[in-house]
Design a protein around this motif. Structure first.
Motif, PDB file in Angstrom:
ATOM      1  N   THR A 123       0.844  -1.190   0.000  1.00  0.00           N
ATOM      2  CA  THR A 123       0.000   0.000   0.000  1.00  0.00           C
ATOM      3  C   THR A 123       0.875   1.234   0.000  1.00  0.00           C
ATOM      4  O   THR A 123       1.805   1.342   0.798  1.00  0.00           O
ATOM      5  CB  THR A 123      -0.919   0.014   1.237  1.00  0.00           C
ATOM      6  OG1 THR A 123      -1.695  -1.188   1.258  1.00  0.00           O
ATOM      7  CG2 THR A 123      -1.850   1.205   1.202  1.00  0.00           C
ATOM      8  N   PHE A 124       0.575   2.169  -0.883  1.00  0.00           N
ATOM      9  CA  PHE A 124       1.371   3.387  -0.976  1.00  0.00           C
ATOM     10  C   PHE A 124       1.272   4.177   0.327  1.00  0.00           C
ATOM     11  O   PHE A 124       0.188   4.374   0.874  1.00  0.00           O
ATOM     12  CB  PHE A 124       0.876   4.250  -2.131  1.00  0.00           C
ATOM     13  CG  PHE A 124       1.842   5.345  -2.513  1.00  0.00           C
ATOM     14  CD1 PHE A 124       2.967   5.062  -3.263  1.00  0.00           C
ATOM     15  CD2 PHE A 124       1.640   6.655  -2.084  1.00  0.00           C
ATOM     16  CE1 PHE A 124       3.873   6.055  -3.611  1.00  0.00           C
ATOM     17  CE2 PHE A 124       2.534   7.649  -2.425  1.00  0.00           C
ATOM     18  CZ  PHE A 124       3.651   7.357  -3.186  1.00  0.00           C
ATOM     19  N   GLY A 125       2.430   4.604   0.844  1.00  0.00           N
ATOM     20  CA  GLY A 125       2.465   5.364   2.086  1.00  0.00           C
ATOM     21  C   GLY A 125       2.216   4.534   3.325  1.00  0.00           C
ATOM     22  O   GLY A 125       1.904   5.087   4.391  1.00  0.00           O
ATOM     23  N   SER A 126       2.368   3.202   3.232  1.00  0.00           N
ATOM     24  CA  SER A 126       2.050   2.323   4.357  1.00  0.00           C
ATOM     25  C   SER A 126       3.123   2.311   5.437  1.00  0.00           C
ATOM     26  O   SER A 126       2.876   1.895   6.568  1.00  0.00           O
ATOM     27  CB  SER A 126       1.832   0.894   3.863  1.00  0.00           C
ATOM     28  OG  SER A 126       2.976   0.431   3.162  1.00  0.00           O
ATOM     29  N   ARG A 127       4.334   2.768   5.100  1.00  0.00           N
ATOM     30  CA  ARG A 127       5.415   2.801   6.079  1.00  0.00           C
ATOM     31  C   ARG A 127       5.597   4.242   6.580  1.00  0.00           C
ATOM     32  O   ARG A 127       4.646   5.033   6.553  1.00  0.00           O
ATOM     33  CB  ARG A 127       6.689   2.220   5.452  1.00  0.00           C
ATOM     34  CG  ARG A 127       6.551   0.718   5.108  1.00  0.00           C
ATOM     35  CD  ARG A 127       7.792   0.196   4.429  1.00  0.00           C
ATOM     36  NE  ARG A 127       8.968   0.433   5.226  1.00  0.00           N
ATOM     37  CZ  ARG A 127       9.415  -0.383   6.210  1.00  0.00           C
ATOM     38  NH1 ARG A 127       8.766  -1.496   6.486  1.00  0.00           N
ATOM     39  NH2 ARG A 127      10.501  -0.084   6.884  1.00  0.00           N
ATOM     40  N   ASN A 128       6.789   4.594   7.071  1.00  0.00           N
ATOM     41  CA  ASN A 128       6.984   5.929   7.629  1.00  0.00           C
ATOM     42  C   ASN A 128       6.753   7.003   6.561  1.00  0.00           C
ATOM     43  O   ASN A 128       7.538   7.134   5.621  1.00  0.00           O
ATOM     44  CB  ASN A 128       8.398   6.065   8.198  1.00  0.00           C
ATOM     45  CG  ASN A 128       8.566   5.330   9.512  1.00  0.00           C
ATOM     46  OD1 ASN A 128       7.585   5.022  10.183  1.00  0.00           O
ATOM     47  ND2 ASN A 128       9.797   5.049   9.890  1.00  0.00           N
ATOM     48  N   SER A 129       5.689   7.758   6.727  1.00  0.00           N
ATOM     49  CA  SER A 129       5.297   8.760   5.740  1.00  0.00           C
ATOM     50  C   SER A 129       4.723   9.981   6.457  1.00  0.00           C
ATOM     51  O   SER A 129       3.920   9.846   7.383  1.00  0.00           O
ATOM     52  CB  SER A 129       4.237   8.190   4.789  1.00  0.00           C
ATOM     53  OG  SER A 129       4.729   7.057   4.101  1.00  0.00           O
ATOM     54  N   GLY A 130       5.146  11.171   6.030  1.00  0.00           N
ATOM     55  CA  GLY A 130       4.633  12.367   6.667  1.00  0.00           C
ATOM     56  C   GLY A 130       5.208  13.620   6.050  1.00  0.00           C
ATOM     57  O   GLY A 130       5.984  13.586   5.091  1.00  0.00           O
ATOM     58  N   VAL A 131       4.828  14.756   6.643  1.00  0.00           N
ATOM     59  CA  VAL A 131       5.294  16.069   6.200  1.00  0.00           C
ATOM     60  C   VAL A 131       5.557  16.903   7.445  1.00  0.00           C
ATOM     61  O   VAL A 131       4.890  16.737   8.470  1.00  0.00           O
ATOM     62  CB  VAL A 131       4.250  16.746   5.278  1.00  0.00           C
ATOM     63  CG1 VAL A 131       2.946  17.023   6.026  1.00  0.00           C
ATOM     64  CG2 VAL A 131       4.798  18.022   4.655  1.00  0.00           C
TER      65      VAL A 131
END
Length: 312
Positions: free
Chosen positions: A60-68
């Motif tokens: 799944t896209f963005g399923s791991r460490n993802s943020g802004v």
């Protein structure tokens, strides 16, 4: 891209599992990150990291460490899905990085405290003469008429020279593990440290978990790693015990594992693993990274693994 081939079985218990081969994703991923200089010492950053399991496809896209977030002299403020401070407080002791059948999650993941938390607000302090801190708030988006679940996790880290030590505390409100449960509070504490002298690295971890209506659960792990050129050898042992209601037999599981890495290059690593997990008559803990079916109580999973990791 990281895959392991394992030969596994589970002795003991009423329904032992016969030996079988599993092909297991060892945490394959693809990610994108960037920063923008905003002036005055301030930067904006983003990261989008996704699981890409080549053994079964999907992810799944963005399923791991993802943020802004924003980075400045004050530290870092981040919004998104990211590893909790509690998780990071334990993972640095594990020679496997919480991946493959030899990893620490077989014995330390009590009460689902080892989280990559959704919908978080996090603050990461700058390094101040070896000291740093992290604070995370997991938003209460799952609030209901009777429950207001949230997650607060904090850690303090000291790293200088050959020493690193980290303490973390995490509190789950109106949750039992990952399940929203009104009136239940869970808290976890983690104290971990490593010491490096020459080619040897020692690691030690202790945890304590409290949960409404349950006996306190405790977990331990010790590890040693020896590096010689492109060769890295390690051994780890761990234990997880108690945590059931007071009238029940208390579960207990014990992990023992060894491993070997050969670094062909900075991008390509070959790995060998052996791990065994012993459960008592009240425990059905899984051997993390094995891809075995669900266990019955008193099953003792064990097996060998070999694999390859390539970074591009």
């Amino acid at each position: 891209v990281w895959l392991m081939v394992n030969s596994m079985k589970a002795d003991g218990g009423a329904t032992p599992l016969s030996r079988r081969t599993t092909v297991n994703d060892g945490s394959s991923l693809i990610g994108f990150r960037a920063t923008e200089d905003l002036g005055g010492g301030l930067k904006a950053f983003f990261q989008l990291e996704s699981s890409t399991p080549p053994d079964e496809g999907g992810g799944t896209f963005g399923s791991r460490n993802s943020g802004v977030g924003l980075i400045g002299a004050f530290g870092t403020v981040m919004l998104g899905r990211w590893d909790s401070p509690f998780k990071l407080s334990a993972i640095f002791v594990d020679p496997t990085g919480q991946v493959t059948i030899a990893n620490q999650l077989s014995v330390i993941n009590a009460g689902n405290f080892n989280r990559r938390e959704n919908n978080t607000i996090q603050y990461w302090s700058p390094d101040l003469n070896g000291f740093s801190a992290r604070v995370m708030y997991g938003a209460n988006e799952a609030r209901t008429a009777t429950a207001n679940p949230s997650n607060v996790s904090v850690s303090v880290d000291y790293s200088k020279g050959p020493f690193r030590i980290n303490y973390a505390n995490e509190k789950h409100k109106d949750q039992r593990g990952a399940t929203v449960t009104a009136g239940v509070t869970e808290t976890g504490q983690n104290l971990a440290g490593t010491f490096v002298f020459g080619p040897i690295k020692l690691g030690l971890l202790t945890q304590k978990f409290k949960s409404t209506g349950r006996i306190d659960r405790r977990a331990y792990e010790a590890s040693v790693t020896y590096t010689a050129g492109k060769n890295r050898f390690f051994a780890t042992v761990g234990q997880n015990k108690k945590g059931a209601v007071s009238t029940a037999l208390q579960p207990e599981s014990k992990l023992a594992a060894v491993g070997y890495n050969y670094e062909f290059s900075k991008r390509t690593t070959f790995m060998l693993r052996y791990a065994t997990l012993k459960n008592n008559a009240a425990s059905s803990a899984a051997l993390s990274g094995s891809d075995l079916p669900a266990f019955a109580v008193n099953n003792d999973p064990k097996g060998f693994g070999a694999g390859l990791r390539h970074t591009f």
